[in-house]
Design an enzyme around this catalytic site. Structure first.
Site, PDB file in Angstrom:
ATOM      1  N   GLY A  10      20.984  26.118  60.888  1.00 24.98           N
ATOM      2  CA  GLY A  10      22.449  26.761  60.912  1.00 24.98           C
ATOM      3  C   GLY A  10      22.003  27.251  62.442  1.00 24.98           C
ATOM      4  O   GLY A  10      23.338  28.332  62.386  1.00 24.98           O
ATOM      5  N   ASP A  58      18.367  18.142  57.717  1.00 23.27           N
ATOM      6  CA  ASP A  58      19.228  18.256  56.346  1.00 23.27           C
ATOM      7  C   ASP A  58      18.030  18.926  55.993  1.00 23.27           C
ATOM      8  O   ASP A  58      17.070  17.849  55.476  1.00 23.27           O
ATOM      9  CB  ASP A  58      19.314  16.998  55.706  1.00 23.27           C
ATOM     10  CG  ASP A  58      19.781  17.573  54.330  1.00 23.27           C
ATOM     11  OD1 ASP A  58      20.227  18.951  53.721  1.00 23.27           O
ATOM     12  OD2 ASP A  58      20.642  16.910  53.802  1.00 23.27           O
ATOM     13  N   VAL A  59      18.300  20.230  56.012  1.00 24.44           N
ATOM     14  CA  VAL A  59      16.959  20.993  55.581  1.00 24.44           C
ATOM     15  C   VAL A  59      17.099  20.972  53.922  1.00 24.44           C
ATOM     16  O   VAL A  59      16.176  21.833  53.235  1.00 24.44           O
ATOM     17  CB  VAL A  59      17.387  22.795  55.767  1.00 24.44           C
ATOM     18  CG1 VAL A  59      17.412  23.281  57.287  1.00 24.44           C
ATOM     19  CG2 VAL A  59      18.723  23.020  55.303  1.00 24.44           C
ATOM     20  N   ASN A  85      18.736  30.487  57.708  1.00 21.78           N
ATOM     21  CA  ASN A  85      20.255  30.741  58.214  1.00 21.78           C
ATOM     22  C   ASN A  85      21.087  30.081  57.103  1.00 21.78           C
ATOM     23  O   ASN A  85      22.367  29.524  56.771  1.00 21.78           O
ATOM     24  CB  ASN A  85      20.906  31.048  60.023  1.00 21.78           C
ATOM     25  CG  ASN A  85      22.195  31.467  59.867  1.00 21.78           C
ATOM     26  OD1 ASN A  85      22.633  31.666  58.949  1.00 21.78           O
ATOM     27  ND2 ASN A  85      22.996  30.441  60.479  1.00 21.78           N
ATOM     28  N   TYR A 151      26.635  29.122  44.573  1.00 23.20           N
ATOM     29  CA  TYR A 151      26.653  30.637  45.846  1.00 23.20           C
ATOM     30  C   TYR A 151      25.913  31.539  45.352  1.00 23.20           C
ATOM     31  O   TYR A 151      25.461  32.170  45.919  1.00 23.20           O
ATOM     32  CB  TYR A 151      27.890  30.679  46.716  1.00 23.20           C
ATOM     33  CG  TYR A 151      27.870  31.005  48.370  1.00 23.20           C
ATOM     34  CD1 TYR A 151      27.362  30.373  48.792  1.00 23.20           C
ATOM     35  CD2 TYR A 151      28.028  32.894  48.033  1.00 23.20           C
ATOM     36  CE1 TYR A 151      27.164  30.744  50.569  1.00 23.20           C
ATOM     37  CE2 TYR A 151      27.321  33.033  49.488  1.00 23.20           C
ATOM     38  CZ  TYR A 151      27.187  32.208  50.234  1.00 23.20           C
ATOM     39  OH  TYR A 151      27.147  32.804  51.728  1.00 23.20           O
ATOM     40  N   ILE A 183      32.118  38.964  58.929  1.00 22.80           N
ATOM     41  CA  ILE A 183      31.464  38.777  59.700  1.00 22.80           C
ATOM     42  C   ILE A 183      32.466  37.870  60.368  1.00 22.80           C
ATOM     43  O   ILE A 183      32.980  37.217  60.119  1.00 22.80           O
ATOM     44  CB  ILE A 183      30.684  38.438  60.545  1.00 22.80           C
ATOM     45  CG1 ILE A 183      29.186  40.014  59.599  1.00 22.80           C
ATOM     46  CG2 ILE A 183      30.221  38.372  61.974  1.00 22.80           C
ATOM     47  CD1 ILE A 183      29.538  40.750  60.006  1.00 22.80           C
TER      48      ILE A 183
END
Length: 247
Positions: A10, A58-59, A85, A151, A183
């Site tokens: 990412g 694609d992780v 990340n 999530y 952030i």
């Protein structure tokens, strides 16, 4: 430092972009992994052509991760720094959440770091001067929120994955979890309606420092965690949130 490699998943947008830029400035050869937005990847490599290579992968896909890792190891050797990340967020009520929305988030946020670290760790353990893995968590790993069961579960799992990896890869590879607060990224501005004065005021009232953090401030924390100043730190969570969550 010129021979050292860092992998950032990412790594072409938002906080990940700040990570890639910071590590490049520190002298690392950065491999920034991205999935969809080629324009952002092209902008980064144009900005730092001699320091950053952007690679689409694609992780969450075991075969793509294996192919990517083989490519990096063949070209650059073992990374001294791995930053897990990449993340996915698909909100929805638990009672109506579909299987695919559950799997996509868990596969990206939890399985992805497992796959990447498993692919690189054997070679990282062979580095004579050690290595560092940083997972990027979320405050929802500790305090849940509505409509985020997938999530929150993925980030809670990531926090414990970090600790388990720290135990098994010690003493040669340190593994820590960096947890950002509010952030200033595009996703955060949209999710929390920062452009609306009332919504922004309500958000800032929850933060003792009364401001939203910058991606560069999270990169400051990453620089610390991967540097010699953190050489006695592993298996820990570092929350950078202006005091919003004092856990």
């Amino acid at each position: 430092m010129t021979a050292r490699t860092a992998v950032v998943t990412g790594g072409t947008k938002g906080i990940g972009l700040a990570f890639s830029r910071r590590l490049a400035r520190l002298g690392y050869r950065v491999v920034a992994v991205y999935r969809g937005d080629k324009a952002s990847a092209d902008e980064l490599t144009a900005e730092l052509p001699d320091r950053v290579e952007a690679v689409r992968a694609d992780v969450s896909d075991p075969q793509e991760v294996a192919t990517f890792a083989e490519r990096v190891l063949a070209a650059y050797g073992a990374p001294h720094v791995l930053v897990n990340n990449a993340g996915r967020n698909i909100d929805g009520p638990f009672l109506t959440m579909g299987d695919d929305d559950w799997r996509q988030v868990l596969d990206t946020n939890l399985t992805g770091p497992f796959l990447l670290t498993r692919a690189f760790a054997p070679r990282m353990l062979e580095l004579p001067d050690g290595a560092s893995v940083v997972t990027v968590g979320a405050t929802t790993a500790i305090r849940p929120r509505l409509n985020g069961v997938n999530y929150c579960a993925s980030k809670a799992g990531l926090l414990h994955l970090t600790k388990c990896l720290a135990l098994e890869l010690a003493p040669h590879v340190r593994v820590n979890c960096l947890i950002p607060g509010m952030i200033d990224t595009e996703e955060m501005r949209v999710r929390y309606r920062v452009a609306d004065p009332t919504a922004r005021a309500d958000l800032l009232a929850e933060i003792p420092q009364r401001r939203i953090g910058s991606p560069e401030e999270i990169a400051d924390a990453l620089e610390f965690l991967v540097g010699d100043g953190a050489r006695y730190i592993t298996g820990q969570k570092l929350i950078v949130d202006g005091g919003q969550f004092m856990w």
